[in-house]
Design an enzyme around this catalytic site. Structure first.
Site, mmCIF file in Angstrom:
data_model
loop_
_atom_site.group_PDB
_atom_site.id
_atom_site.type_symbol
_atom_site.label_atom_id
_atom_site.label_comp_id
_atom_site.label_asym_id
_atom_site.label_seq_id
_atom_site.Cartn_x
_atom_site.Cartn_y
_atom_site.Cartn_z
ATOM 1 N N ARG A 87 0.712 -1.104 0.094
ATOM 2 C CA ARG A 87 -0.019 -0.117 -0.028
ATOM 3 C C ARG A 87 0.815 1.324 -0.121
ATOM 4 O O ARG A 87 1.737 1.512 0.703
ATOM 5 C CB ARG A 87 -0.861 -0.071 1.322
ATOM 6 C CG ARG A 87 -1.730 1.463 1.577
ATOM 7 C CD ARG A 87 -2.741 1.378 0.491
ATOM 8 N NE ARG A 87 -3.354 2.856 0.542
ATOM 9 C CZ ARG A 87 -4.501 3.014 1.267
ATOM 10 N NH1 ARG A 87 -5.015 2.364 2.113
ATOM 11 N NH2 ARG A 87 -4.987 4.348 1.334
ATOM 12 N N ARG A 96 -5.283 1.520 -4.908
ATOM 13 C CA ARG A 96 -4.518 1.066 -3.687
ATOM 14 C C ARG A 96 -4.640 -0.670 -4.019
ATOM 15 O O ARG A 96 -5.677 -1.070 -4.306
ATOM 16 C CB ARG A 96 -5.089 1.573 -2.372
ATOM 17 C CG ARG A 96 -6.691 1.033 -1.966
ATOM 18 C CD ARG A 96 -7.124 1.983 -0.988
ATOM 19 N NE ARG A 96 -7.526 3.327 -1.906
ATOM 20 C CZ ARG A 96 -8.470 4.130 -1.481
ATOM 21 N NH1 ARG A 96 -9.193 3.667 -0.395
ATOM 22 N NH2 ARG A 96 -8.480 5.161 -2.093
ATOM 23 N N ASP A 99 -6.725 -1.499 1.335
ATOM 24 C CA ASP A 99 -7.368 -0.601 2.204
ATOM 25 C C ASP A 99 -8.009 -1.339 3.466
ATOM 26 O O ASP A 99 -8.810 -2.073 3.216
ATOM 27 C CB ASP A 99 -8.040 0.402 1.605
ATOM 28 C CG ASP A 99 -8.575 1.556 2.585
ATOM 29 O OD1 ASP A 99 -7.634 2.068 3.323
ATOM 30 O OD2 ASP A 99 -9.599 2.274 2.296
ATOM 31 N N ASP A 101 -9.983 -0.495 7.182
ATOM 32 C CA ASP A 101 -10.403 0.534 7.825
ATOM 33 C C ASP A 101 -11.244 0.033 9.053
ATOM 34 O O ASP A 101 -12.403 -0.713 8.619
ATOM 35 C CB ASP A 101 -11.264 1.529 7.226
ATOM 36 C CG ASP A 101 -10.742 2.396 6.033
ATOM 37 O OD1 ASP A 101 -9.395 2.755 6.320
ATOM 38 O OD2 ASP A 101 -11.075 2.645 4.901
#
Length: 162
Positions: A87, A96, A99, A101
């Site tokens: 990344r 990307r 990711d 989160d």
């Protein structure tokens, strides 16, 4: 006395270097992290990019974990997985490889320079809400509402389950 595990939901997304494989590998890596138990994960979903449109579609999913890690320790572990996947953070909404989160950490509402809980844009994103509803249909997003209600407000966002 050990800490009671916290219920956490994590969004996964990728649009570079075989995104389906990136997400599947990330599920495996989450399961290998100390202090984390992967409870469930959603199907994979294909979605159009948001913000910056000149990039490939994304593959998205949500994982439900239980963890004894504190929120910032979990964030650091997730950043480590992203780093191992190559990344690079060039700019906001850039393509990307991976990711990860933190969407929600129990019912914690938190805001500092590194972490905002619940995730500040999750209530506006079908590619987060649909997979979340798949694995936790009764989920309530602190400060926002029930996941089904939030998803109904994102009806115009196209999403394809793989």
């Amino acid at each position: 006395m050990s800490k009671k595990p916290s219920r956490v939901f994590i969004a996964l997304g990728s649009n570079l270097e075989n995104p389906v494989s990136q997400i599947q590998q990330a599920f495996d890596e989450l399961e290998q992290l100390p202090g984390i138990c992967l409870i469930n994960h959603s199907s994979l979903y294909k979605s159009a990019p948001v913000g910056r449109l000149d990039q490939p579609d994304f593959i998205n999913a949500v994982a439900w974990i239980e963890t004894t890690l504190a929120p910032h320790d979990l964030l650091n572990a997730l950043l480590g997985i992203e780093h191992r996947h190559g990344r690079v953070r060039e700019s906001l909404n850039a393509p990307r490889t991976l990711d990860l989160d933190i969407l929600m950490y129990d019912d914690l509402e938190w805001l500092d320079e590194k972490l905002t809980l619940p995730h500040p844009r999750m209530s506006q994103r079908a590619f987060v809400l649909k997979p979340l509803m798949e694995i936790a249909p009764d989920c309530h997003v602190p400060g926002y509402g029930h996941v089904a209600q939030l998803l109904s407000l994102c009806y115009e966002q196209k999403l394809e389950q793989l």
